[in-house]
Write an enzyme that holds these catalytic residues in place. Structure first.
Site: not given
Length: 462
Positions: A40, A441
């Protein structure tokens, strides 16, 4: 006459995902597609090719502005536009061939051609008619224009033409400050075009959180994109190689003109249902030309369903995918689920912009008591190391229950970070639940945790 359990019209994200899920659930499935490739608008002339150009142009920006700061010295790369377009086309090819492979793997028939529905239970493709117990319309959308603006896809283009310009224009006017206009405007601004965005409203990205709108526009201005706000485009005069954009400012009705090598019309999209025969079939439509559906995505005609851009709701590939999977489940006798309150939106500029759920403006209109937890990426170690400290994470939570109601992010990888909040909202989580979850972290995601902490006793790094 071939007979199926399900025939889907359209192979975009809604259609192909629906087809695969139908096949996985044991339904004999076919998809009608008139393009030469599957996928599409999204895969061929939308989401995927635009992201390829956004990525390539961002790499150029990094080389020009940040490489030397990191000790990467040398001549800045030049732009080989033909090669960049070839790279974009290769990305399209890989993705569309991937869908074709998935169709074969799942034994889904591709009915090549454009389809129409002469009656419920039948689809005509070319000279052949095919039968199915259920029909699903997933025909997508097309670019919409303005009165007085004629598209030629050469000088006055939609997003489709903007993806295959023969050269990078010196000047570009973008009509419309929505997602498509800002993404494609960013691409060409990075490649050296002088880009001016003309917007009818007084704020960019209509419907987004007001604070995000203001900050996002400031960032884009710093990147060299110019804005003319509150401007109503009257007409576009297309010459052989140039165009003139005529507009009026709403505040004083004064008339103005802009010259451009290329004009990109990015004023939204509309459902594409031409040629399906919906009128004679008796399918009810909305005033905006969308197909009306019930809670199970069935149209007013029994056995005919519709999903994606052709029906009401945000015109987003992932919304269409969710609806496609949900309809497949309904047809297989299961429960189909789409949580329309947790559908994220993303703008793939740099920095990215992402949102989910309520805005502050919506909550104020509802009279709902809420609190705001906000954290700047300037307080995030990873973002600072990567020259990506612009922007923030903003979480909106119910004042009494702390339940997350919405979130808005401007910053690095915002389109990926938003999903942590989507999952939290899907489970009805409180901001405290996010705040108490350990985050690795150093990562960008720590900014999300800090914003959640800001909904309580306060962030650590601010």
């Amino acid at each position: 006459m071939a007979s199926y359990d399900v025939i889907i019209i359209g192979s975009g994200p809604g259609g192909y995902v629906c087809a695969i899920r139908c096949a996985q659930l044991g339904l004999k499935t076919a998809v009608v597609e008139g393009r030469e490739t599957l996928g599409g608008t999204c895969l061929n002339v939308g989401c995927i090719p635009s992201k390829a150009l956004l990525h390539a142009s961002h790499m150029l920006h990094e080389a020009e502005h940040n490489f030397a700061k990191m000790g990467l010295k040398g001549k800045s790369p030049s732009v080989d536009w033909k090669q960049m377009l070839a790279y974009k086309d290769d990305v399209i090819g890989q993705n569309t061939k991937g869908i074709e492979f998935l169709f074969k793997k799942n034994k889904i028939d591709w009915l090549k051609g454009w389809g129409s529905i002469p009656e419920a239970g039948r689809v005509k493709v070319g000279d052949e008619t095919h039968e199915a117990k259920h029909l699903i319309i997933a025909s997508g959308s097309e670019s919409s224009s303005l009165p007085g603006v004629e598209i030629d896809e050469k000088v006055v283009v939609t997003s489709t033409g903007a993806l295959e310009l023969p050269k990078v224009p010196k000047t570009m006017v973008v009509i419309g400050a929505g997602v498509i206009g800002l993404e494609m405007g960013s691409v060409y601004a990075r490649l050296g075009s002088e880009v001016t965005v003309v917007e009818y409203l007084d704020a960019i990205t209509p419907g987004m959180d007001g604070e995000v709108q203001k900050n996002f526009q400031k960032i884009l201005k710093k990147q060299g994109i110019k804005f003319v706000m509150g401007a109503a485009v009257q007409s576009v005069d297309a010459l052989k190689t140039k165009a003139k954009v005529n507009y009026k400012l709403r505040k004083d009705d004064s008339e103005h003109q802009l010259d451009a090598d290329v004009v990109l019309v990015a004023t939204g999209r509309k459902p594409y249902v031409d040629g399906l025969g919906l009128d004679s079939l008796g399918v009810e439509m909305t005033e905006r030309g969308q197909i009306k559906t019930d809670d199970h995505w069935q149209t007013s005609v029994k056995g005919v369903y519709a999903i994606g851009d052709a029906i009401e709701g945000p015109m987003l590939a992932h919304k269409a995918e969710d609806e496609g999977m949900a309809v497949a489940c309904v047809l297989a006798g299961q429960h189909g689920h789409v949580n329309y309150g947790v559908i994220p939106g993303v703008i793939y500029t740099h920095p990215e912009v992402a949102n989910v759920g309520e805005t502050e403006e919506n909550l104020k209109d509802q009279g709902r008591a809420y609190k705001v937890g906000k954290f700047s990426f300037m307080g995030n170690g990873r973002a600072k190391a990567n020259f990506a400290g612009e922007g923030f994470v903003k979480i909106l939570a119910d004042k009494e229950t702390d339940r997350i109601l919405g979130a808005h992010i401007i910053g690095p990888m915002a389109g990926d970070l938003i999903h942590e909040i989507c999952v939290a909202m899907e489970f009805g989580a409180a901001a405290e639940d996010l705040a108490l979850t350990c985050h690795a972290h150093p990562t960008y995601s720590e900014a999300v945790r800090e914003a959640a902490l800001a909904c309580g006793d306060g962030p650590i790094h601010s």
